[in-house]
Every structure is written in structure tokens, then in C-alpha cells.
Design a protein around this motif. Structure first.
Motif, PDB file in Angstrom:
ATOM      1  N   TRP A  53       0.811  -1.123  -0.138  1.00 42.55           N
ATOM      2  CA  TRP A  53      -0.115  -0.008   0.005  1.00 42.55           C
ATOM      3  C   TRP A  53       0.920   1.245   0.046  1.00 42.55           C
ATOM      4  O   TRP A  53       2.225   1.236   0.385  1.00 42.55           O
ATOM      5  CB  TRP A  53      -0.876   0.036   1.367  1.00 42.55           C
ATOM      6  N   LEU A  54       0.322   2.359  -0.449  1.00 40.67           N
ATOM      7  CA  LEU A  54       0.908   3.602  -0.454  1.00 40.67           C
ATOM      8  C   LEU A  54       0.851   4.457   0.682  1.00 40.67           C
ATOM      9  O   LEU A  54      -0.335   4.838   0.851  1.00 40.67           O
ATOM     10  CB  LEU A  54       0.498   4.495  -1.686  1.00 40.67           C
ATOM     11  N   ASP A  55       1.792   4.786   1.562  1.00 36.89           N
ATOM     12  CA  ASP A  55       1.802   5.625   2.346  1.00 36.89           C
ATOM     13  C   ASP A  55       3.057   5.869   3.108  1.00 36.89           C
ATOM     14  O   ASP A  55       3.963   4.984   3.318  1.00 36.89           O
ATOM     15  CB  ASP A  55       0.929   4.795   3.717  1.00 36.89           C
TER      16      ASP A  55
ATOM     17  N   TRP B  29       2.093   9.720   1.006  1.00 37.23           N
ATOM     18  CA  TRP B  29       2.065  10.343  -0.195  1.00 37.23           C
ATOM     19  C   TRP B  29       2.907  11.810  -0.076  1.00 37.23           C
ATOM     20  O   TRP B  29       2.751  12.403   0.953  1.00 37.23           O
ATOM     21  CB  TRP B  29       0.627  10.638  -0.647  1.00 37.23           C
TER      22      TRP B  29
ATOM     23  N   ALA C 102      -6.183  -2.143  -0.514  1.00 38.09           N
ATOM     24  CA  ALA C 102      -6.054  -0.858   0.480  1.00 38.09           C
ATOM     25  C   ALA C 102      -7.385   0.120   0.135  1.00 38.09           C
ATOM     26  O   ALA C 102      -7.550   0.060  -1.214  1.00 38.09           O
ATOM     27  CB  ALA C 102      -4.806  -0.105   0.084  1.00 38.09           C
TER      28      ALA C 102
ATOM     29  N   TYR D  32      -8.157   4.254   0.215  1.00 37.24           N
ATOM     30  CA  TYR D  32      -8.022   5.612   0.219  1.00 37.24           C
ATOM     31  C   TYR D  32      -8.881   6.562   0.165  1.00 37.24           C
ATOM     32  O   TYR D  32      -9.980   6.565  -0.610  1.00 37.24           O
ATOM     33  CB  TYR D  32      -6.800   5.997  -0.875  1.00 37.24           C
TER      34      TYR D  32
ATOM     35  N   PRO E 151      -4.333  12.145  -1.590  1.00 40.37           N
ATOM     36  CA  PRO E 151      -4.814  10.823  -1.219  1.00 40.37           C
ATOM     37  C   PRO E 151      -4.258  10.498   0.259  1.00 40.37           C
ATOM     38  O   PRO E 151      -3.139  10.680   0.494  1.00 40.37           O
ATOM     39  CB  PRO E 151      -4.591   9.770  -2.330  1.00 40.37           C
ATOM     40  N   ASN E 152      -4.910   9.873   1.170  1.00 40.38           N
ATOM     41  CA  ASN E 152      -4.685   9.382   2.373  1.00 40.38           C
ATOM     42  C   ASN E 152      -5.043   8.115   2.472  1.00 40.38           C
ATOM     43  O   ASN E 152      -6.274   7.611   2.209  1.00 40.38           O
ATOM     44  CB  ASN E 152      -5.323  10.325   3.387  1.00 40.38           C
ATOM     45  N   LEU E 153      -4.240   7.193   3.127  1.00 44.33           N
ATOM     46  CA  LEU E 153      -4.554   5.653   3.398  1.00 44.33           C
ATOM     47  C   LEU E 153      -5.426   5.597   4.497  1.00 44.33           C
ATOM     48  O   LEU E 153      -5.033   6.037   5.542  1.00 44.33           O
ATOM     49  CB  LEU E 153      -3.088   5.034   3.841  1.00 44.33           C
TER      50      LEU E 153
ATOM     51  N   TYR F 201      -5.526  -1.029   5.051  1.00 47.83           N
ATOM     52  CA  TYR F 201      -4.889  -1.999   4.255  1.00 47.83           C
ATOM     53  C   TYR F 201      -5.099  -3.268   4.550  1.00 47.83           C
ATOM     54  O   TYR F 201      -5.782  -3.528   5.839  1.00 47.83           O
ATOM     55  CB  TYR F 201      -3.350  -1.592   4.464  1.00 47.83           C
TER      56      TYR F 201
ATOM     57  N   GLN G 178      -5.657   2.010   9.278  1.00 47.25           N
ATOM     58  CA  GLN G 178      -4.409   2.874   9.401  1.00 47.25           C
ATOM     59  C   GLN G 178      -4.471   3.662  10.751  1.00 47.25           C
ATOM     60  O   GLN G 178      -5.613   4.097  10.953  1.00 47.25           O
ATOM     61  CB  GLN G 178      -4.160   3.694   8.243  1.00 47.25           C
TER      62      GLN G 178
END
Lengths: 117, 107
Positions: A103-105, A107, B34, B36, B44-46, B49, B55
Motif C-alpha cells: 500500500w501507498l503511505d 504520499w 487498500a 484511500y 490521497p490518504n491511506l 490496508y 491505518q
């Protein structure tokens, strides 16, 4: 605090080249990959590809293969996205993000690229 | 490549409502999914997941479920600050494709 700081707004003409950057801090750059995401005006998120911290393993999404070049410099904890010849259709916000487990974190703040004659 | 399809594309709900967004993968992705949140004009914010792990810092009214090909994001009690577009993302195999997004508005 983990941070990804991207280079600033770019205004370019069609046919020009461009390289934008994404500098990481607050973690060991060597332990995670960097992903790139495109967001065209008013549109959704598009996965462009991912690069390992040494720059030796790059996985481009098919629409972006051959259109952009990803690179990374471990010595400066910086990833790059490069175009050889911009088109108007490259106008978008480009985001980088850390990818440790898929996952992307977090950004980066995004780089707005505008291509217009 | 794995295709991710979200539904609905947009929805309008009232404050306090329970909201559910669905994401379907074109092939099984285990729990490598995931979610967002992207608020208007923001990065964008997670949120979630591994399909269901919240998160750190994300309000507990958000939850995720699913495995294989079908996944859901649920907001248990919609708040005004939840106005945003929500995206799912597969990270089972590259390319790590996103869904097309679900735009959530307050009625």
C-alpha cells in the motif's frame, strides 16, 4: 516523521523534456520502494509504476511503459520521474508515495505538470 | 492486469447514515487491498490496508472487509468531513491498479 517532498509546479511546452523529483526523509530509504501515481484533471488515480530504492528493479504499468522513465538515487533518498518529450495529455498531478508492503503511505504533496503551447 | 471495479461511482447520504462502498477485483487478490480517501483538492490518504486493517489515526467509524474478489468499505455513521472520493487499490500483483473511485457527498 516520514515525509515525501516533491518538486514544484512545472509549466512546459509540448516536445520539451522534464524530470520531477520526490525526496524522502524520516525513514531508511533503502527499505521501501517508491510508487508513482497520475491524476489527470478531474479524474481518478492511475498507477504508473514502482521502483526499488536502488533503481535496479522498475515495474511500469503498461500504459506508461516507454512513456516515462523512473529512477532513484539512494545517496540522496530521491526518486525521479522523467519525460523525454511531453504531450498535452501529460497534463496532470503526479504523486509519489512510499511502498513498504504494497500500500501507498505516505504520499508526497504532488507535482502539477501543465503542458501547453 | 487485474481490473478493480467500484460501485457505486457516486452516492449521496445523510449525516449519521451507514455508507457502504463495494470494490470487486477481476481475479482473486487474497486480502491485498487498500482503501484511500481523497478530499477535494487534497492528497490521497491511506485509510485501510490488508482489506480490513485500519491505518493509525483513522476514525473507527471506517471499516473494511472482504477477501478474494469482493471487498467493502463501510462508514458506520457518516460525518460532514467524510465528503471525499474513495479509491480501492489492488497490491496483490503489479500493476497495483486502482478502482475508478466513488464520490461521496452529503445529502
Amino acid at each position: 516523521e516520514v515525509q515525501l517532498v516533491q518538486s514544484g509546479v512545472e509549466m512546459k511546452k509540448p516536445g520539451e523534456s522534464l524530470k520531477i523529483s520526490c525526496q524522502s526523509s524520516g525513514y531508511n530509504f533503502a527499505t521501501c520502494w517508491i510508487g508513482w501515481v497520475r491524476q489527470m484533471p478531474g479524474k481518478g488515480l492511475e498507477w504508473m509504476g514502482i521502483i526499488n530504492p536502488g533503481g535496479s528493479d522498475i515495474r511500469y504499468s503498461p500504459p506508461f511503459q516507454g512513456q516515462v522513465t523512473m529512477s532513484a538515487d539512494k545517496s540522496t533518498s530521491t526518486a525521479y520521474l522523467k519525460w523525454r518529450s511531453l504531450k498535452a495529455s501529460d497534463t496532470a498531478i503526479y504523486y509519489c508515495a512510499r511502498v513498504c508492503s504494497g500500500w501507498l503511505d505516505p504520499w508526497g504533496q504532488g507535482t502539477l505538470v501543465t503542458v501547453s503551447s | 492486469d487485474i481490473q478493480m471495479t467500484q460501485s457505486p461511482s457516486s452516492l449521496s447520504a445523510s449525516v449519521g447514515d451507514r455508507v457502504t462502498i463495494t470494490c470487486r477485483a477481476s481475479q482473486g487478490i487474497n486480502n491485498y487491498l487498500a482503501w484511500y480517501q481523497q478530499k477535494p483538492g487534497k492528497v490521497p490518504n491511506l485509510l485501510i490496508y490488508a482489506a480490513s486493517t485500519l491505518q493509525s489515526g483513522v476514525p473507527s467509524r471506517f471499516s473494511g472487509s472482504g477477501s478474494g474478489t469482493d471487498f467493502t468499505l463501510t462508514i458506520s455513521s457518516l460525518q460532514p468531513e467524510d465528503v471525499a472520493t474513495y479509491y480501492c487499490q489492488n497490491y496483490n500483483s503489479a500493476p497495483y491498479t486502482f478502482g475508478q473511485g466513488t464520490k461521496l457527498e452529503i445529502k
